[in-house]
Scaffold this motif. Structure first.
Motif, PDB file in Angstrom:
ATOM      1  N   ALA A  49       0.833  -1.206   0.000  1.00  0.00           N
ATOM      2  CA  ALA A  49       0.000   0.000   0.000  1.00  0.00           C
ATOM      3  C   ALA A  49       0.866   1.253   0.000  1.00  0.00           C
ATOM      4  N   TYR A  50       1.996   1.190   0.680  1.00  0.00           N
ATOM      5  CA  TYR A  50       2.915   2.325   0.720  1.00  0.00           C
ATOM      6  C   TYR A  50       3.399   2.677  -0.696  1.00  0.00           C
ATOM      7  N   ALA A  52       1.997   1.595  -3.527  1.00  0.00           N
ATOM      8  CA  ALA A  52       0.840   1.886  -4.379  1.00  0.00           C
ATOM      9  C   ALA A  52       0.488   3.368  -4.283  1.00  0.00           C
ATOM     10  N   GLY A  53       0.732   3.965  -3.133  1.00  0.00           N
ATOM     11  CA  GLY A  53       0.540   5.405  -2.989  1.00  0.00           C
ATOM     12  C   GLY A  53       1.482   6.203  -3.878  1.00  0.00           C
ATOM     13  N   PHE A  54       2.711   5.712  -4.034  1.00  0.00           N
ATOM     14  CA  PHE A  54       3.640   6.374  -4.950  1.00  0.00           C
ATOM     15  C   PHE A  54       3.113   6.332  -6.390  1.00  0.00           C
ATOM     16  N   ALA A  56      -0.044   5.954  -7.344  1.00  0.00           N
ATOM     17  CA  ALA A  56      -1.223   6.824  -7.426  1.00  0.00           C
ATOM     18  C   ALA A  56      -0.808   8.288  -7.510  1.00  0.00           C
ATOM     19  N   GLY A  57       0.257   8.653  -6.795  1.00  0.00           N
ATOM     20  CA  GLY A  57       0.761  10.016  -6.860  1.00  0.00           C
ATOM     21  C   GLY A  57       1.304  10.382  -8.229  1.00  0.00           C
ATOM     22  N   PHE A  80       1.970  15.847   4.324  1.00  0.00           N
ATOM     23  CA  PHE A  80       1.809  14.390   4.344  1.00  0.00           C
ATOM     24  C   PHE A  80       3.110  13.701   4.744  1.00  0.00           C
ATOM     25  N   LYS A  84       3.326  11.251   8.135  1.00  0.00           N
ATOM     26  CA  LYS A  84       3.552   9.809   8.011  1.00  0.00           C
ATOM     27  C   LYS A  84       4.330   9.243   9.196  1.00  0.00           C
TER      28      LYS A  84
END
Length: 100
Positions: A49-50, A52-54, A56-57, A80, A84
């Motif tokens: 998930a960590y 996947a955030g990259f 998505a960014g 953000f 974190k």
């Protein structure tokens, strides 16, 4: 010439500190999750998930940049990035994830 080298050197040094700090946080979150008793699957999902955030960014970043501007987007990203480690330092929350 010396002034330009100093300016570039300070930017590169600050980015090096940022990259090292981000790498340490990325290392300490799974270690802390292991100490808290999370399963290997849960630790893997947290890491996935960590990153996947990259990803998505990468898709949302250009649209946000065009919409709000680079200064506001940098401020949001810095917020953000500061939140974190603070949220990770609070420890696992038994109301969110049941470790039993």
């Amino acid at each position: 010439m010396r002034k330009q080298i100093y300016s570039i050197g300070t930017i590169l040094f600050s980015m090096a500190i940022f990259i090292v700090g981000n790498g340490l946080v990325g290392l300490l979150i799974p270690a802390r999750a292991h100490l808290a008793g999370f399963s290997n699957l849960a630790i893997g999902l947290i890491g996935s998930a960590y990153f996947a955030g990259f990803v998505a960014g990468c898709f949302a970043g250009p649209r946000l940049l065009a919409r709000v501007g680079h200064i506001r987007l940098f401020a949001i990203g810095a917020g953000f990035a500061a939140a974190k480690p603070n949220s990770a330092a609070s420890g696992p929350d038994e109301f969110v994830i049941d470790n039993d």
